[in-house]
Design an enzyme around this catalytic site. Structure first.
Site, PDB file in Angstrom:
ATOM      1  N   SER A 142       4.342   1.102   1.447  1.00  0.00           N
ATOM      2  CA  SER A 142       3.496   0.324   2.365  1.00  0.00           C
ATOM      3  C   SER A 142       4.196   0.240   3.704  1.00  0.00           C
ATOM      4  O   SER A 142       5.427   0.375   3.780  1.00  0.00           O
ATOM      5  CB  SER A 142       3.298  -1.095   1.808  1.00  0.00           C
ATOM      6  OG  SER A 142       2.631  -1.915   2.747  1.00  0.00           O
ATOM      7  N   TYR A 154       6.057  -9.536  -1.807  1.00  0.00           N
ATOM      8  CA  TYR A 154       5.372  -8.237  -1.892  1.00  0.00           C
ATOM      9  C   TYR A 154       6.059  -7.221  -0.983  1.00  0.00           C
ATOM     10  O   TYR A 154       6.320  -6.081  -1.383  1.00  0.00           O
ATOM     11  CB  TYR A 154       3.898  -8.395  -1.495  1.00  0.00           C
ATOM     12  CG  TYR A 154       3.187  -7.071  -1.325  1.00  0.00           C
ATOM     13  CD1 TYR A 154       2.824  -6.299  -2.432  1.00  0.00           C
ATOM     14  CD2 TYR A 154       2.889  -6.574  -0.046  1.00  0.00           C
ATOM     15  CE1 TYR A 154       2.196  -5.077  -2.277  1.00  0.00           C
ATOM     16  CE2 TYR A 154       2.253  -5.348   0.117  1.00  0.00           C
ATOM     17  CZ  TYR A 154       1.905  -4.608  -1.003  1.00  0.00           C
ATOM     18  OH  TYR A 154       1.290  -3.388  -0.850  1.00  0.00           O
TER      19      TYR A 154
HETATM   20  N1  LIG Z   1      -4.914  -2.064   0.431  1.00  0.00           N
HETATM   21  C1  LIG Z   1      -3.906  -2.091   1.260  1.00  0.00           C
HETATM   22  O1  LIG Z   1      -4.019  -2.572   2.418  1.00  0.00           O
HETATM   23  C2  LIG Z   1      -2.572  -1.519   0.857  1.00  0.00           C
HETATM   24  C3  LIG Z   1      -1.612  -1.312   1.866  1.00  0.00           C
HETATM   25  C4  LIG Z   1      -0.392  -0.774   1.518  1.00  0.00           C
HETATM   26  C5  LIG Z   1      -0.113  -0.451   0.206  1.00  0.00           C
HETATM   27  N2  LIG Z   1      -1.062  -0.673  -0.756  1.00  0.00           N
HETATM   28  C6  LIG Z   1      -0.720  -0.309  -2.122  1.00  0.00           C
HETATM   29  O2  LIG Z   1      -1.643   0.651  -2.580  1.00  0.00           O
HETATM   30  C7  LIG Z   1      -1.646   0.657  -4.013  1.00  0.00           C
HETATM   31  C8  LIG Z   1      -3.082   0.689  -4.493  1.00  0.00           C
HETATM   32  O3  LIG Z   1      -3.720  -0.494  -4.065  1.00  0.00           O
HETATM   33  P1  LIG Z   1      -5.221  -0.542  -3.537  1.00  0.00           P
HETATM   34  O4  LIG Z   1      -5.192  -1.038  -2.136  1.00  0.00           O
HETATM   35  O5  LIG Z   1      -5.922   0.697  -3.850  1.00  0.00           O
HETATM   36  O6  LIG Z   1      -5.760  -1.783  -4.382  1.00  0.00           O
HETATM   37  P2  LIG Z   1      -6.653  -1.865  -5.723  1.00  0.00           P
HETATM   38  O7  LIG Z   1      -7.979  -1.246  -5.456  1.00  0.00           O
HETATM   39  O8  LIG Z   1      -6.571  -3.282  -6.148  1.00  0.00           O
HETATM   40  O9  LIG Z   1      -5.891  -0.911  -6.756  1.00  0.00           O
HETATM   41  C9  LIG Z   1      -4.791  -1.312  -7.536  1.00  0.00           C
HETATM   42  C10 LIG Z   1      -4.773  -0.444  -8.781  1.00  0.00           C
HETATM   43  O10 LIG Z   1      -3.588  -0.734  -9.534  1.00  0.00           O
HETATM   44  C11 LIG Z   1      -3.982  -0.958 -10.892  1.00  0.00           C
HETATM   45  N3  LIG Z   1      -2.965  -1.798 -11.534  1.00  0.00           N
HETATM   46  C12 LIG Z   1      -2.553  -3.029 -11.164  1.00  0.00           C
HETATM   47  N4  LIG Z   1      -1.620  -3.472 -12.027  1.00  0.00           N
HETATM   48  C13 LIG Z   1      -1.425  -2.491 -12.952  1.00  0.00           C
HETATM   49  C14 LIG Z   1      -0.596  -2.343 -14.078  1.00  0.00           C
HETATM   50  N5  LIG Z   1       0.264  -3.311 -14.466  1.00  0.00           N
HETATM   51  N6  LIG Z   1      -0.677  -1.192 -14.786  1.00  0.00           N
HETATM   52  C15 LIG Z   1      -1.523  -0.204 -14.423  1.00  0.00           C
HETATM   53  N7  LIG Z   1      -2.331  -0.287 -13.363  1.00  0.00           N
HETATM   54  C16 LIG Z   1      -2.291  -1.417 -12.633  1.00  0.00           C
HETATM   55  C17 LIG Z   1      -5.367  -1.554 -10.787  1.00  0.00           C
HETATM   56  O11 LIG Z   1      -6.133  -1.371 -11.958  1.00  0.00           O
HETATM   57  P3  LIG Z   1      -6.208  -2.395 -13.201  1.00  0.00           P
HETATM   58  O12 LIG Z   1      -6.280  -3.767 -12.614  1.00  0.00           O
HETATM   59  O13 LIG Z   1      -7.413  -1.943 -13.923  1.00  0.00           O
HETATM   60  O14 LIG Z   1      -4.961  -2.142 -13.987  1.00  0.00           O
HETATM   61  C18 LIG Z   1      -5.955  -0.691  -9.682  1.00  0.00           C
HETATM   62  O15 LIG Z   1      -6.408   0.541 -10.211  1.00  0.00           O
HETATM   63  C19 LIG Z   1      -0.842  -0.564  -4.438  1.00  0.00           C
HETATM   64  O16 LIG Z   1       0.462  -0.137  -4.816  1.00  0.00           O
HETATM   65  C20 LIG Z   1      -0.783  -1.401  -3.169  1.00  0.00           C
HETATM   66  O17 LIG Z   1       0.361  -2.224  -3.131  1.00  0.00           O
HETATM   67  C21 LIG Z   1      -2.283  -1.188  -0.466  1.00  0.00           C
END
Ligand SMILES: NC(=O)c1ccc[n+]([C@@H]2O[C@H](COP(=O)([O-])OP(=O)(O)OC[C@H]3O[C@@H](n4cnc5c(N)ncnc54)[C@H](OP(=O)(O)O)[C@@H]3O)[C@@H](O)[C@H]2O)c1
Length: 233
Positions: A142, A154
């Site tokens: 991130s 985080y």
């Molecule tokens: N959105 C942003 O602004 C942003 C910015 C920087 C980085 N990120 C990073 O991008 C990544 C993806 O996030 P996203 O933004 O796409 O959000 P998201 O749509 O909430 O996706 C998160 C994914 O992680 C899965 N997950 C969570 N806990 C888990 C576990 N213990 N085991 C297996 N799967 C798990 C969730 O599925 P289930 O709940 O079904 O397990 C979901 O598929 C994350 O690492 C997040 O920190 C996001």
């Protein structure tokens, strides 16, 4: 199965049920990869696997990345289904409220375990498979892992992911395997309870992932930091 083995590369994604992971699955399928889709909620994964061509092209595997036996089972299932692994995108993760007295400590525990320990378990389970194919690990860090956010554990977890990516790159140096850190700014996904404005779309990050994966074998894109044009910090 009869005939020669399917030559299309195999792409494993954790956190594939929504957001960045699901968008990357769609782009990877379009580019000819077979998919292994992992997350805890199997209903969404199964719908996505069906959309991407069904069991010959994409499989859904329920997996909590904080549980070593489940991550090992994910790696075994990928081999059983497709016989090889070329790309692993360790993307599962989530955030939490800012402030070192905010939220619940149990939430902290699962966030640290998912974002840091889960990424490490994913690397551990797939290391031999990726070395065997001179494959590619990508980790979702991130912008919060490149600059500290006030009161954010985080952010600290994503600093750990940044460090893990470079540690892994050094460990794999000389094997032909590659490592890329994907470092998004704000992306409009279910990560946020309230829809963010002026954010990136998940597909913007998916295209960056495929850019790194599609480079020739001698090119390792080590890091991609991608903010919305409107984001100042
Ligand atoms: N959105 C942003 O602004 C942003 C910015 C920087 C980085 N990120 C990073 O991008 C990544 C993806 O996030 P996203 O933004 O796409 O959000 P998201 O749509 O909430 O996706 C998160 C994914 O992680 C899965 N997950 C969570 N806990 C888990 C576990 N213990 N085991 C297996 N799967 C798990 C969730 O599925 P289930 O709940 O079904 O397990 C979901 O598929 C994350 O690492 C997040 O920190 C996001």
């Amino acid at each position: 199965m009869n005939g020669s083995p399917d030559p299309s590369p195999v792409f494993v994604i954790t956190g594939a049920s929504t957001g960045i992971g699901a968008a990357t699955a769609r782009r990877a399928a379009e580019a000819g990869h077979r998919l292994v889709l992992a997350a805890r909620s199997t209903d969404k994964l199964e719908a996505l696997a069906a959309e991407l061509g069904g069991e010959e092209r994409a499989i859904a595997v329920g997996c909590d990345v904080t549980e070593w036996d489940q991550v090992q089972a994910l790696a075994a299932r990928a081999q059983d289904a497709f016989g090889r692994v070329d790309v692993v995108f360790a993307n599962a993760g989530f955030g939490g409220p800012r402030g070192f007295t905010a939220g619940e400590v149990d939430h902290w525990r699962s966030m640290v375990l998912t974002n840091v320990y889960g990424a490490a378990l994913t690397i551990r389970a797939f290391l031999d498979a990726i070395t065997a194919t001179k494959g590619h690990f990508l980790l979702t860090g991130s912008v919060a892992g490149r600059r500290s956010l006030a009161g954010s554990l985080y952010s600290a977890t994503k600093w750990a992911v940044t460090g893990m990516g470079e540690s892994l790159r050094q460990e794999l140096n000389g094997t032909g395997a590659r490592v890329t850190l994907i470092e998004p700014g704000m992306v409009d996904t279910p990560f946020f309870d309230d829809k963010p404005t002026n954010a990136l779309q998940a597909d913007d990050i998916a295209r960056a992932v495929l850019f790194a994966v599609s480079q020739p074998p001698h090119v390792d894109v080590n890091e991609l930091l991608i903010r919305p044009t409107a984001q100042d910090n």
